[in-house]
Design a protein around this motif. Structure first.
Motif, short mmCIF file in Angstrom:
data_model
loop_
_atom_site.label_atom_id
_atom_site.label_comp_id
_atom_site.label_asym_id
_atom_site.label_seq_id
_atom_site.Cartn_x
_atom_site.Cartn_y
_atom_site.Cartn_z
N VAL A 43 0.75 -1.24 -0.02
CA VAL A 43 0.22 -0.05 -0.30
C VAL A 43 0.79 1.23 -0.13
O VAL A 43 0.57 2.22 -0.63
N GLU A 44 1.99 1.30 0.91
CA GLU A 44 2.94 2.55 0.79
C GLU A 44 3.46 2.54 -0.53
O GLU A 44 3.49 3.78 -1.15
N PHE A 79 1.10 4.01 -2.94
CA PHE A 79 0.84 5.42 -2.67
C PHE A 79 1.79 6.34 -3.16
O PHE A 79 1.53 7.31 -4.06
N TYR A 139 -3.32 4.36 3.52
CA TYR A 139 -2.03 4.60 3.86
C TYR A 139 -1.58 5.67 4.94
O TYR A 139 -1.13 5.19 6.10
N ALA A 163 0.73 5.23 8.42
CA ALA A 163 2.05 5.70 7.94
C ALA A 163 3.34 5.23 9.00
O ALA A 163 2.81 5.32 10.23
#
Length: 302
Positions: free
Chosen positions: A37-38, A41, A201, A205
């Protein structure tokens, strides 16, 4: 058009290099602890910044106004899903094997074109589809025989799902391209996909070391550059000329896999990759023949 063929090929080859470097950065980021997902993004955030800057400095942001927002939303959903599958495949598989499975996009696009768009598909292209999937089985055989190891079947499943999703995007773009410009499509895809990615995200984080942040920044910058180069290559040259250049990515994936991860493709990949590539080239060739015949028929009717 002839004097634009070489720039088109050069831009496509440049996009291949950018995508190969992006894939290596994705794998490094995942190896060092970043989640998918990071990575997604920062891939879309970097692309959005770059494309917005290009549009703002060129034709202006007013040019991305659209009356087909629903189509862009659908393209974002399908494109983001395909990207998520592909990134999971990249993290799990060696670079060369993940790249090779990605070559099945024309195969899936042929099947979808026949099923969804009712495009005429003769024995040449159906034969190429069959041969292409035989190539995939050859590449995946070590994993099928041993149950994983050097070639995780879970990663192969992700890569195949990503290729199928990318083929779905190809079908959507064929329809959207009739009314929407290339930069408009790229802009809306990048911006719209940031909405769900931000929700997923930002609340989760995490802190990382400098190496991970550099890898994530590279994913966004390289991905944006690759997308712009690829889009412009199609503007300058016909699909049948520029798309075969994508197969050079296997050379870069092999080199980067060796340099960054000390991994070379297995024997099955060296056997299966030419089979998949050959099937893709046959599909591109038959598409060229079909379009030429349609052009000639239209000229005769006129």
């Amino acid at each position: 058009m002839t004097d634009r063929i070489l720039p088109a090929i050069a831009l496509r080859l440049l996009s291949v290099v950018f995508f190969a470097l992006m894939n290596a950065a994705i794998k490094l980021a995942g190896h060092w602890g970043a989640g998918v997902v990071e990575i997604l993004f920062f891939r879309q955030f970097g692309a959005a910044l770059l494309v917005t800057a290009l549009i703002g400095a060129g034709p202006g942001l007013r040019t991305v106004a659209t009356g087909r927002l629903r189509a862009h939303v659908l393209r974002a959903i399908v494109g983001l899903s395909a990207m998520a599958m592909s990134f999971n495949g990249l993290v799990a598989l060696p670079l060369a094997e993940a790249t090779t499975i990605g070559f099945t996009v024309p195969i899936f696009a042929t099947i979808l074109g026949a099923a969804v768009l009712r495009e005429p598909t003769g024995r040449w292209r159906w034969g190429a589809v069959t041969v292409g999937f035989v190539g995939v089985l050859i590449v995946a055989w070590p994993g099928l025989a041993a149950g994983g190891g050097h070639f995780p079947l879970r990663g192969a499943a992700f890569a195949l799902a990503g290729a199928f999703g990318t083929a779905c995007v190809t079908i959507l773009l064929r329809r959207m391209g009739r009314t929407e410009g290339a930069l408009t499509i790229v802009f809306w895809f990048s911006v719209l996909s940031l909405v769900p990615l931000s929700i997923l995200y930002l609340p989760n984080a995490r802190a990382h070391g400098p190496a991970v942040w550099m890898a994530l920044a590279a994913v966004g910058l390289l991905g944006g550059c690759a997308q712009v180069a690829m889009t412009n290559s199609l503007r300058l040259g016909p699909v049948a000329v520029v798309v075969p250049m994508d197969y050079s990515s296997l050379l870069w994936a092999t080199l980067l896999g060796w340099l960054a991860f000390d991994m070379l493709p297995g024997a099955a990949t060296w056997i299966g990759a030419p089979v998949i590539i050959a099937s893709g080239l046959v599909i591109v060739w038959r598409e060229t023949v079909r379009r030429r015949q349609e052009t000639l028929a239209a000229g005769e009717i006129a």
